[in-house]
Design a protein around this motif. Structure first.
Motif, mmCIF file in Angstrom:
data_model
loop_
_atom_site.group_PDB
_atom_site.id
_atom_site.type_symbol
_atom_site.label_atom_id
_atom_site.label_comp_id
_atom_site.label_asym_id
_atom_site.label_seq_id
_atom_site.Cartn_x
_atom_site.Cartn_y
_atom_site.Cartn_z
ATOM 1 N N GLN A 222 0.807 -1.197 0.101
ATOM 2 C CA GLN A 222 0.058 -0.007 0.063
ATOM 3 C C GLN A 222 0.878 1.268 0.207
ATOM 4 O O GLN A 222 0.289 2.135 -0.469
ATOM 5 N N SER A 223 1.979 1.363 0.789
ATOM 6 C CA SER A 223 2.732 2.160 0.837
ATOM 7 C C SER A 223 4.208 2.209 0.991
ATOM 8 O O SER A 223 4.920 2.094 2.041
ATOM 9 N N ALA A 224 4.961 1.722 -0.356
ATOM 10 C CA ALA A 224 6.376 1.255 -0.220
ATOM 11 C C ALA A 224 7.240 2.143 0.428
ATOM 12 O O ALA A 224 7.125 3.261 -0.055
ATOM 13 N N GLY A 225 7.934 1.996 1.368
ATOM 14 C CA GLY A 225 9.027 2.851 2.014
ATOM 15 C C GLY A 225 8.472 3.823 3.156
ATOM 16 O O GLY A 225 9.294 4.743 3.808
ATOM 17 N N ARG A 226 7.261 3.579 3.597
ATOM 18 C CA ARG A 226 6.593 4.390 4.446
ATOM 19 C C ARG A 226 6.167 3.514 5.763
ATOM 20 O O ARG A 226 4.986 2.864 5.722
ATOM 21 N N LEU A 227 7.080 3.360 6.687
ATOM 22 C CA LEU A 227 6.643 2.704 7.658
ATOM 23 C C LEU A 227 6.239 1.205 7.595
ATOM 24 O O LEU A 227 5.466 0.581 8.245
ATOM 25 N N ASN A 228 6.990 0.545 6.776
ATOM 26 C CA ASN A 228 6.750 -0.738 6.469
ATOM 27 C C ASN A 228 7.530 -1.650 7.701
ATOM 28 O O ASN A 228 8.638 -1.339 7.812
ATOM 29 N N MET A 229 6.558 -2.709 8.194
ATOM 30 C CA MET A 229 7.100 -3.387 9.486
ATOM 31 C C MET A 229 7.118 -4.791 9.020
ATOM 32 O O MET A 229 6.147 -5.368 8.317
ATOM 33 N N VAL A 230 7.874 -5.561 9.501
ATOM 34 C CA VAL A 230 7.916 -7.047 9.647
ATOM 35 C C VAL A 230 8.546 -7.520 10.621
ATOM 36 O O VAL A 230 9.474 -6.931 11.399
#
Length: 369
Positions: free
Chosen positions: A200-208
């Protein structure tokens, strides 16, 4: 993609099947070629921070604000200018902004500046969400009425309201939608469906989460961005676990901006792995990490806990290889796709990494690109 300039905007505007275009309008394109349009229905300025200074004759934050105000100066007379009332430089654009004015704020109404109180008192449109004391209700004020949009902690992208910057973004987006006559139930459902997944928003608060280690990938590419991200990082820290920062910044920033980035990183992380972008942007190899290191040391950071690993993918490997169970890794990524592919790739003995569920489900599956 990085499509914030007028050439990308013209491609979109030249497509006759498009009904509404939402165009990010960056200062670089404005300075090079101006706007891609004569007038817009809605113009929005979210904030003005000390970024990209020293380029193309823009040397102060005031200069940058003057450039960004072009967006709301281009609003047609029946349109809407949407301004962040909490940012004094943005709020001041009301003097030049055209069309009707709509503000947004994350402060309690009793803390609003006088111009915002007067605006709402006289029936003006504004959106507010009191983040300091709660509840996290996002309220639309319009023509002496108060209407609930939704609760900020119902929006996955806000991480239960902890990511204040995404509450601001949600307010700005909602204001644009309201001013485009989108019904509130549609806005409400859209907000509730938007998270921070890579898809949905690559590079913006992506968490794993993988093998007990939590990882954040975010394009926090300036001091303001890292400072905002840091507010969330502090809330995510648990127990005695360590927080590892894989930190870099573009070489086209001023020395003082790079130095400040190092100082901010020192206040957030227990260990630092300093890197540089693949495109050095006029700097010599190792120059940016050296200035970052100086900033961290000036802030009192322990030199023994700083590593310099110039190539980003190697810096990420170093962080993954040294992290312990329940540690938090934060990567201010340059090559977002490559970093995400690495951190989200399933370990050799597992089928899939686990989406982070500490604050709120991400409501998406992990895909490897």
């Amino acid at each position: 993609g990085d499509c914030t300039g007028p050439r990308s905007a013209r491609v979109v505007l030249g497509e006759p099947t498009i009904d509404v275009a939402v165009l990010e309008t960056a200062r670089g394109g404005l300075l090079r070629e101006g706007l891609a349009f004569d007038a817009c229905d809605i113009g929005c300025v979210t904030n003005v921070t000390a970024d990209h200074l020293g380029l193309r004759g823009v040397h102060t934050v005031e200069d940058l604000a003057a450039v960004k105000s072009v967006v709301v100066e281009a609003v047609h007379e029946n349109g809407w200018s949407i301004l962040n009332a909490d940012d004094p430089r943005v709020a001041a654009m009301r003097e030049e902004a055209r069309g009707h004015i709509c503000y947004f704020s994350t402060k309690a109404p009793k803390q609003w500046p006088d111009f915002l109180k007067d605006h709402v008192l006289h029936g003006g449109r504004a959106l507010g969400c009191d983040l300091a004391s709660g509840p996290f209700d996002m309220i639309l004020y319009d023509q002496a009425q108060k209407m609930l949009i939704c609760r900020a902690d119902e929006i996955p992208a806000t991480m239960n309201g902890m990511a204040a910057f995404n509450v601001e973004n949600a307010l700005a987006a909602s204001a644009m939608a309201v001013c485009n006559d989108v019904p509130l139930p549609v806005i409400r459902e859209a907000l509730r469906s938007f998270g921070t997944s890579y898809e949905q928003s690559a590079g913006r608060l992506n968490m794993v989460e993988r093998e007990g280690v939590r990882i954040i990938v975010d394009y926090a590419h300036n001091p303001g961005g890292l400072r905002a991200l840091g507010g969330l990082v502090r809330k995510l820290r648990t127990g005695n676990s360590s927080c590892i920062g894989v930190v870099g910044i573009g070489g086209d920033r001023r020395d003082q901006d790079i130095f400040e980035m190092g100082e901010i990183a020192a206040s957030l992380f227990d260990r630092l792995i300093l890197k540089e972008d693949y495109d050095l942007r006029g700097r010599s190899a190792g120059e940016v990490p050296a200035i970052l290191r100086q900033g961290a040391l000036k802030a009192g950071f322990d030199a023994s806990k700083i590593e310099v690993v110039l190539r980003e993918h190697e810096a990420v490997e170093r962080a993954l290889g040294s992290a312990l169970n329940d540690d938090l890794i934060v990567v201010t990524a340059d090559d977002i796709a490559r970093v995400w592919a690495r951190v989200s790739a399933p370990p050799a003995n597992e089928l899939d990494p686990i989406p982070y569920k500490g604050a709120i489900p991400l409501q998406s599956e992990i895909r490897v690109f």
